[in-house]
Design an enzyme around this catalytic site. Structure first.
Site, mmCIF file in Angstrom:
data_model
loop_
_atom_site.group_PDB
_atom_site.id
_atom_site.type_symbol
_atom_site.label_atom_id
_atom_site.label_comp_id
_atom_site.label_asym_id
_atom_site.label_seq_id
_atom_site.Cartn_x
_atom_site.Cartn_y
_atom_site.Cartn_z
ATOM 1 N N GLU A 170 2.688 5.180 -3.821
ATOM 2 C CA GLU A 170 2.703 6.215 -4.884
ATOM 3 C C GLU A 170 4.027 6.972 -4.938
ATOM 4 O O GLU A 170 4.412 7.330 -6.064
ATOM 5 C CB GLU A 170 1.537 7.187 -4.670
ATOM 6 C CG GLU A 170 0.172 6.560 -4.791
ATOM 7 C CD GLU A 170 -0.199 5.643 -3.627
ATOM 8 O OE1 GLU A 170 0.292 5.892 -2.509
ATOM 9 O OE2 GLU A 170 -0.957 4.689 -3.839
ATOM 10 N N ASP B 263 -9.094 4.174 -1.701
ATOM 11 C CA ASP B 263 -10.010 4.534 -0.610
ATOM 12 C C ASP B 263 -11.305 5.137 -1.123
ATOM 13 O O ASP B 263 -11.523 6.356 -1.054
ATOM 14 C CB ASP B 263 -9.307 5.498 0.345
ATOM 15 C CG ASP B 263 -8.069 4.850 0.957
ATOM 16 O OD1 ASP B 263 -7.946 3.615 0.872
ATOM 17 O OD2 ASP B 263 -7.239 5.579 1.519
ATOM 18 N N ASP C 183 0.859 -1.184 0.000
ATOM 19 C CA ASP C 183 0.000 0.000 0.000
ATOM 20 C C ASP C 183 0.905 1.246 0.000
ATOM 21 O O ASP C 183 2.125 1.134 0.153
ATOM 22 C CB ASP C 183 -0.852 -0.072 1.281
ATOM 23 C CG ASP C 183 -1.889 1.025 1.381
ATOM 24 O OD1 ASP C 183 -2.220 1.632 0.364
ATOM 25 O OD2 ASP C 183 -2.364 1.263 2.514
HETATM 26 C C1 NOJ Z 1 -4.520 3.343 2.824
HETATM 27 C C2 NOJ Z 1 -5.170 2.223 2.083
HETATM 28 O O1 NOJ Z 1 -5.725 2.679 0.883
HETATM 29 C C3 NOJ Z 1 -6.199 1.566 2.965
HETATM 30 O O2 NOJ Z 1 -6.800 0.518 2.277
HETATM 31 C C4 NOJ Z 1 -5.548 1.079 4.239
HETATM 32 O O3 NOJ Z 1 -6.502 0.518 5.084
HETATM 33 C C5 NOJ Z 1 -4.855 2.233 4.952
HETATM 34 N N1 NOJ Z 1 -3.922 2.848 4.060
HETATM 35 C C6 NOJ Z 1 -4.117 1.777 6.199
HETATM 36 O O4 NOJ Z 1 -3.128 0.899 5.897
#
Ligand code: NOJ
Length: 960
Positions: free
Chosen positions: A532, A605, A529
């Site tokens: 970017e 998200d 995650d």
């Molecule tokens: C951002 C991610 O997009 C999300 O899915 C994740 O739960 C949080 N970071 C925490 O790791």
């Protein structure tokens, strides 16, 4: 709430701080007008539009043309009349598959432009077509090629213009509007002063620079955004190029954006968006459900489509890029690509069909490899399952409620102080036992590993990276420090080859390792995650552009590729950790062209709203056509607490997305499917079971994608390229080549749904067997869609293989029998495929597979249904060098049977059903509508129970 009891106070404080500081999103990210080079690019386009007789100052010097000895490519010098002393070089080649590659770079400039993007995106240096002959004329150089000799590439000298034609028609035109501009490197002192008000009215007059570059040095040498300053030590180096599709009214691709699949306009008289589409990998908090804003990944691939032609352009550039789109007419499209740095490296994909474009793109960047079979099952995630006992309880609840699930996910709170790889011993004291408990019924775990490393001496991963000198540097060459979940952090520079084997080695459970990923098993896979990279205190929540990577390249040059290297190296680590190797599973949030080779992606998200559910479908489709077939969006929506109706609908879409994972933010209420009240809980159970029953369809579709590059989810224009009605449809799709057509419901209170049928074919409701008739002119039909109903139709002419015994996890289905739904088409025939292998290892690559073809066709007054060995017939289809009918995998499932065959749309009641040359079979027949008739209504259903035939063997059943 249980989910929060574990959280350390410090984490909560940190989190609250960040969620507050991250709120509002627009101000955190640049618009075109806040980005110097984008402003310059758009201003150039504006001047071109308003200047009479605008002409590109770039031209090709014919005397410099040098055709390679093989004749396959040529190079030539390019000049800009505005800067006669600056040299540019052009390289044009036609590849074996007809793709044209056009490269342009500055020659002997003050600096070198970044030219390594293709090295990361492509699987290999493309093979050049040896049958090309370039004809150098007075005004252009051209070559004709293709199986029908109907493709022509023409490079015109003055002004420079590159045209790809097919059948005499212009398909792609580069620099047709004269917006090509490669800002050469310059020193600050030599910068030209152009006085205001002196702008030329006509090209090539005294103030030609103002005419072309504008009358001020806009954002050349330094830029600020909010409190962030970009030092821009290299000055201006942007690249602008216009690409026209004079005969294509629709363009698709350039993910990732939350928008429609057919891309709307961003310029012209009445643009849909006022900003261009932006490609700059970014962690956009609470992103909008309709916007051209950049999201987490970037793929600079665009399809252009019309009823008689599909072509593609792939611009391999890794820096921030903005793309304007307009439609001068309903049948043509103009695009303008503005990138901050890099060379022009443009692939023109000649098509002529969507299928051909997929193949051409796959030849360049590779296909998504066949994932582990379990990875196509249901993934249960939330931020966070808070302890090993929590994980065990969740698993138990699924079992108690008879709901299948394959994977439990651990978000960042499993890791002590967010030091990834290291378990928080207070909450996860027994990670191996926990994983083994989960794995006891074939399930897996996925743990998150983010790229930010906590800067502390008690974190071996950070210490080792420092020791190896593989951390990203600031412009002053010191280690870069930024903020993320870990607090003060540094980032591994995965462009540095010295980081690769070290990072991969972290996944190996070596004896004697002193830190805690030793507390891991081969049943734990990885989620990458924030790659970017997301940096809470960085400009636009990411890394400063003047940071420095391996080779001295600035972050600005490589930003969009950066995220892809992380899952690349991680997946290599997962492969290397086991012997024999197992297929890796890595989920990534950030991606670039070629990322399909390293795992799955999700759309980040999203919000728990109907709009986000709907746009998730469009986003997954857009990612799919750009290679990222293994895609999904958070089921339920990451933010918010969806009401039960929305959650049911979201699962209905989720089971038809290639990557199927429920996930939720730490602040949300728990919403595991077993927590819902009735009737919703039972609906979710049925939905989950439906996904599991269809795993054979999904796996077979992924096999095809891995071999051909055709996407797993196929939008309407891909299935019916000539049907103009379908070009803008992006709320329904087909699953691989299976014949399943799905239209998820994405609005509240629905009772029915309208499904578009593009062809004169019968389609059957998957559940009720109602037959609908399409039309060759296209026709919408209304199908029932009460909350417990998901609109799924079977295209007549398909055979759908399923496994219908409910199990706790997909590996437990290994020996389950199959059901075949034979959905007769208008010609009373049908065809389908089934692909199987061990689902875990790489033994499929040496031929340990089962690959069957099922066909049904008219035989006298009845039909004949047969199963044949597709792998033996077309070994190339399974990428096999060796295939043995008696391979180990075949042997391992040789007793697996077909337990039921359901034939839809038979015209008359059969008098006998028997195995060819064998016994009579038991059957039931319910009269109904015939496939080859005209009536709508419930189709006739022939059910052959226990035909006794084996899934791995050839057989024929005669229905007389
Ligand atoms: C951002 C991610 O997009 C999300 O899915 C994740 O739960 C949080 N970071 C925490 O790791």
């Amino acid at each position: 709430m249980k989910g929060l009891t574990f959280s350390s106070v410090s984490f909560l404080l940190l989190f609250t701080l960040f969620s507050q500081s991250l709120a509002v999103k627009h101000n955190d990210f640049k618009t075109c007008s806040q980005s110097g080079f984008c402003r310059r690019g758009r201003a150039l386009a504006e001047r071109a539009n308003t200047t009479p007789r605008w002409q590109s100052p770039y031209s090709l010097d014919p005397s410099s043309i040098s055709v390679s000895s093989s004749q396959a490519s040529f190079t030539a010098g390019i000049k800009s009349s505005l800067y006669p002393d600056i040299k540019f070089g052009l390289d044009v080649r036609v590849q074996e598959d007809g793709v044209v590659r056009v490269r342009m770079d500055e020659i002997d400039g003050l600096r070198k432009r970044y030219d390594e993007a293709a090295g990361w995106a492509l699987i290999a240096e493309p093979l050049v077509n040896q049958d090309i002959t370039w004809t150098v004329g007075k005004k252009d150089v051209r070559a004709t090629y293709g199986p029908k000799k109907d493709i022509e590439v023409v490079v015109e000298f003055q002004p420079l213009r590159v045209v790809l034609k097919r059948g005499g028609k212009e398909q792609v035109v580069v620099n047709g509007r004269g917006l090509l501009h490669m800002e050469h490197f310059r020193t600050k002192s030599e910068a030209k002063e152009i006085k205001e008000g002196e702008e030329a009215q006509e090209p090539m007059q005294v103030n030609s620079l103002a005419w072309f570059e504008g009358d001020s040095e806009d954002g050349y040498w330094e830029e600020s955004f909010g409190s962030h300053k970009d030092s821009k030590p290299k000055g201006p180096e942007s690249l602008s190029v216009d690409i026209e599709f004079p005969n294509h009214g629709h363009v698709y691709g350039i993910p990732q954006h939350a928008t429609s699949l057919s891309l709307p306009t961003t310029t012209g008289d009445d643009p849909f968006y006022s900003d261009p589409f932006r490609l700059y990998n970014a962690d956009v908090f609470e992103y909008l459900a309709s916007s051209p804003m950049s999201l987490y990944g970037s793929i600079p691939l665009m399809h252009a489509h019309s009823a008689d032609s599909t072509v593609g352009v792939f611009h391999v550039v890794a820096s921030e890029t903005w793309i304007d789109i307009s439609h001068p007419t309903t049948k043509s499209t103009n695009t303008h690509w503005i990138s901050e740095s890099g060379i022009l490296d443009l692939f023109l994909l000649p098509g002529p069909t969507p299928e051909a474009v997929f193949k051409q793109y796959a030849t360049l960047t590779g296909t998504a490899p066949l994932p582990a079979h379990w990875a196509l099952a249901y993934h249960q995630c939330r931020w966070n399952y808070v302890s090993s006992d929590d994980v065990r309880t969740v698993a138990k609840r699924f079992d108690e409620e008879d709901m299948p699930v394959d994977v439990f996910w651990l978000d960042i709170e499993y890791a002590e102080e967010h030091k990834y790889f290291i378990w928080d011993k207070k909450t996860f004291p027994d990670p191996i036992e926990m994983t083994n408990d989960v794995a006891a019924v074939g399930r897996k775990m996925v743990a998150i590993i983010d790229p930010h490393l906590k800067r502390t001496s008690n974190y071996p991963v950070y210490e080792q990276a420092k020791e190896l000198d593989v951390l990203v540097k600031k412009s002053d060459n010191n280690e870069y420090e930024g903020w993320c979940w870990t607090g003060s952090s540094s980032w591994v520079d995965f462009f540095n080859p010295a980081s690769w084997s070290w990072w991969a080695s972290l996944f190996k459970m070596q004896e004697g390792k002193t830190w805690s990923w030793t507390q891991s098993t081969e049943d734990i896979y990885v989620w990458n995650d924030m790659n970017e990279p997301a940096i809470f205190n960085g400009p636009e929540i990411t890394m400063p552009k003047d940071n420095v990577h391996y080779g001295g390249w600035e972050h600005r040059d490589v930003h969009n590729i950066n995220g892809m290297l992380f899952p690349n190296v991680t997946s290599q680590g997962l492969i290397a950790r086991s012997d024999p190797p197992k297929r890796p599973f890595v989920l990534t949030r950030s991606f670039y062209a070629g990322s399909q080779r390293f795992g799955a992606m999700w759309t980040g998200d999203n919000m728990g709203t109907w709009e986000h559910m709907a746009v998730g479908i469009k986003m997954v489709l857009a990612n799919s056509i750009a290679g990222m077939s293994f895609a999904g969006s958070d089921v339920g929506g990451f933010f918010g607490n969806p009401e039960s109706e929305m959650l049911v609908r979201w699962y209905q879409w989720g089971i038809f997305s290639p990557f199927f994972r429920a996930h939720a933010h730490i602040d949300t209420k728990r919403r595991e499917p077993y927590l819902l009240d009735e009737p919703y809980k039972s609906m979710l159970r049925d939905i989950l079971r439906l996904r599991y029953s269809m795993l054979p369809v999904w796996y077979t579709a992924f096999r095809e994608t891995s071999a051909t590059g055709l996407p797993v989810l196929r939008p309407q224009y891909v299935m019916f390229p000539q049907d103009t009605n379908g070009f803008a449809i992006d709320d329904q799709f087909y699953v691989g080549g299976s014949g399943l057509l799905v239209k998820p419901v994405t609005s509240p209170g629905a009772k029915d749904a309208s499904v578009y049928l593009a062809e004169n074919q019968v389609y059957y409701d998957y559940f009720s067997h109602k037959a609908y008739r399409g039309s060759s002119k296209g026709k919408s039909v209304t199908v029932p869609a009460e909350l417990h109903q998901v609109p799924v139709l079977i295209r007549g002419g398909s055979v759908i293989p399923t496994r219908e015994r409910p199990r706790r996890s997909s590996p437990l289905m290994k020996n389950d029998p199959f059901t075949l739904r034979v959905a007769l088409g208008s010609a009373s025939s049908a065809r389908g495929e089934l692909y199987l292998d061990d689902g875990v290892t790489f033994s499929h690559e040496k031929g340990d597979v089962v690959f069957r073809e099922f066909t049904a066709g008219k035989a006298g007054k009845g039909i004949r249904i047969s199963s044949t060995d597709l792998a033996a017939a077309h070994p190339g289809d399974v990428a096999l060098s060796t295939y043995d009918k008696q391979n180990d995998f075949v042997k391992s499932i040789e007793k697996v049977k077909v337990e039921k065959i359901v034939v839809l749309g038979l015209g008359v009641k059969p008098s006998s059903v028997k195995i060819e040359g064998g016994e009579q079979l038991e059957f039931e027949f319910v009269e109904g509508v015939a496939a080859d008739g005209k009536k709508e209504g419930v189709a006739s259903v022939l059910t052959i129970k226990n035909p006794g035939v084996l899934i791995t063997k050839d057989w024929e059943i005669v229905v007389a």
